[in-house]
Design an enzyme around this catalytic site. Structure first.
Site, PDB file in Angstrom:
ATOM      1  N   THR A 104      59.843   9.731 -35.191  1.00 57.19           N
ATOM      2  CA  THR A 104      59.293   8.488 -34.657  1.00 57.19           C
ATOM      3  C   THR A 104      59.585   8.438 -33.167  1.00 57.19           C
ATOM      4  OG1 THR A 104      59.622   7.357 -36.771  1.00 57.19           O
ATOM      5  CG2 THR A 104      59.300   5.978 -34.827  1.00 57.19           C
ATOM      6  N   LYS A 179      53.311   3.511 -37.862  1.00 53.53           N
ATOM      7  CA  LYS A 179      54.710   3.581 -38.303  1.00 53.53           C
ATOM      8  C   LYS A 179      55.514   2.419 -37.719  1.00 53.53           C
ATOM      9  CE  LYS A 179      58.708   5.148 -39.795  1.00 53.53           C
ATOM     10  NZ  LYS A 179      59.285   6.453 -39.443  1.00 53.53           N
ATOM     11  N   LYS A 255      55.708 -24.171 -51.350  1.00 51.66           N
ATOM     12  CA  LYS A 255      56.518 -24.897 -52.346  1.00 51.66           C
ATOM     13  C   LYS A 255      57.902 -24.281 -52.466  1.00 51.66           C
ATOM     14  CE  LYS A 255      55.850 -23.996 -56.698  1.00 51.66           C
ATOM     15  NZ  LYS A 255      57.188 -23.442 -57.090  1.00 51.66           N
TER      16      LYS A 255
END
Length: 297
Positions: A104, A179, A255
């Site tokens: 990365t 990524k 909720k």
């Protein structure tokens, strides 16, 4: 476009046998054309040579033998050195070689290196991975490929050795951008998990049991990824197919978030991510705030 569209049958090269690279490369030991590996640590390389792979002392030696090369090193600087350094891939790569960078890195680094590689008749794609070491061991990684379509096609068969989902994200840099978006969700979810733990702990609950419930239900429902369904993030018209579905998700979310926030108030606990989610869920889903969020705005 330098690479042809045929599937490679020759040797595959693999550079970087760390925590992620090692199990990925182990899956490539079965590649019919053979495997050549490179790592600075001889003790890491030895089991591969014992299993039939060839060892290379440098990235250049890998490039002299392999037509497809996977790179799994730590950071941008190491990727630059492996690809374009004095003894890097480009110093010996033949035209038509395809380099897949699984690390990365910055998308700009991938774009710059791809342009440099193109000058040598070599295709570089950014192909980051998701799924961790366990996914690599099981051959179940996801790979996001950014690059020329022909290079993507040539990579698919070798990548299938360690991945069961391979997507062509777009041009060079797109794999990295995908990524980063995926990991944005990952680590924001981790931060949300720490907030959920604080609520559970303050309420006197067993955190280990909560973790088991979360992992079980996410495996069934798909977790946060199950709402990434549309082609864009624009507001959804009321007559659109997705409007009632995502409105239902919003209503349930508002909720449950309102109940969790009420519990946190009773426990004198601040949950900033939960409050932001309560306010922004409907808008993020494209259907606008629901009645509960409107009432408390």
């Amino acid at each position: 476009m330098s690479a042809g569209s045929e599937t490679p049958t020759g040797q595959v090269g693999f550079i970087g046998l760390g925590d992620m690279g090692k199990p990925m490369a182990e899956r490539l030991l079965a590649w019919p054309g053979g495997l050549v590996v490179c790592d600075l640590r001889p003790e890491v390389v030895e089991p591969f040579t014992a299993a039939g792979a060839k060892a290379a002392a440098s990235a250049a030696e890998v490039a002299a033998q392999a037509e497809v090369i996977s790179v799994v090193v730590v950071n941008d600087a190491q990727v630059r050195a492996v690809v374009a350094g004095p003894d890097g891939i480009l110093s010996a790569a033949r035209p038509g070689t395809v380099i897949a960078v699984h690390s990365t890195i910055a998308d700009s680094t991938a774009i710059e290196l791809a342009a440099e590689c193109a000058g040598h008749g070599v295709d570089l794609v950014d192909a980051p991975i998701s799924g961790g070491a366990v996914g690599a061991q099981q051959g179940r990684l996801a790979v996001m490929v950014g690059g020329e379509r022909a290079a993507y096609e040539r990579l698919r068969e070798p990548l299938r050795c360690f991945a069961d989902l391979i997507v062509h994200a777009g041009g060079v840099g797109a794999g990295t951008r995908m990524k980063l978006a995926r990991n944005l969700l990952h680590f924001i979810s981790f931060t949300a998990a720490t907030e959920a733990q604080r609520l559970a702990e303050a309420a006197g609950l067993d955190l280990a049991k909560l973790g088991r419930v979360v992992r079980h239900s996410d495996a069934v429902t798909g977790g946060a990824g199950s709402i990434i369904l549309r082609d864009n993030t624009a507001p959804i018209p009321a007559d659109d197919f997705w409007f009632p579905i995502l409105s239902h998700v919003r209503n349930l979310g508002e909720k449950d978030l309102s109940l969790a926030l009420a519990l946190a108030d009773r426990l004198d606990l601040e949950l900033p991510l939960a409050r932001q989610a309560f306010t922004e869920l409907g808008t993020g889903l494209g259907v606008g705030a629901g009645e509960l969020a409107k009432e408390q705005s």
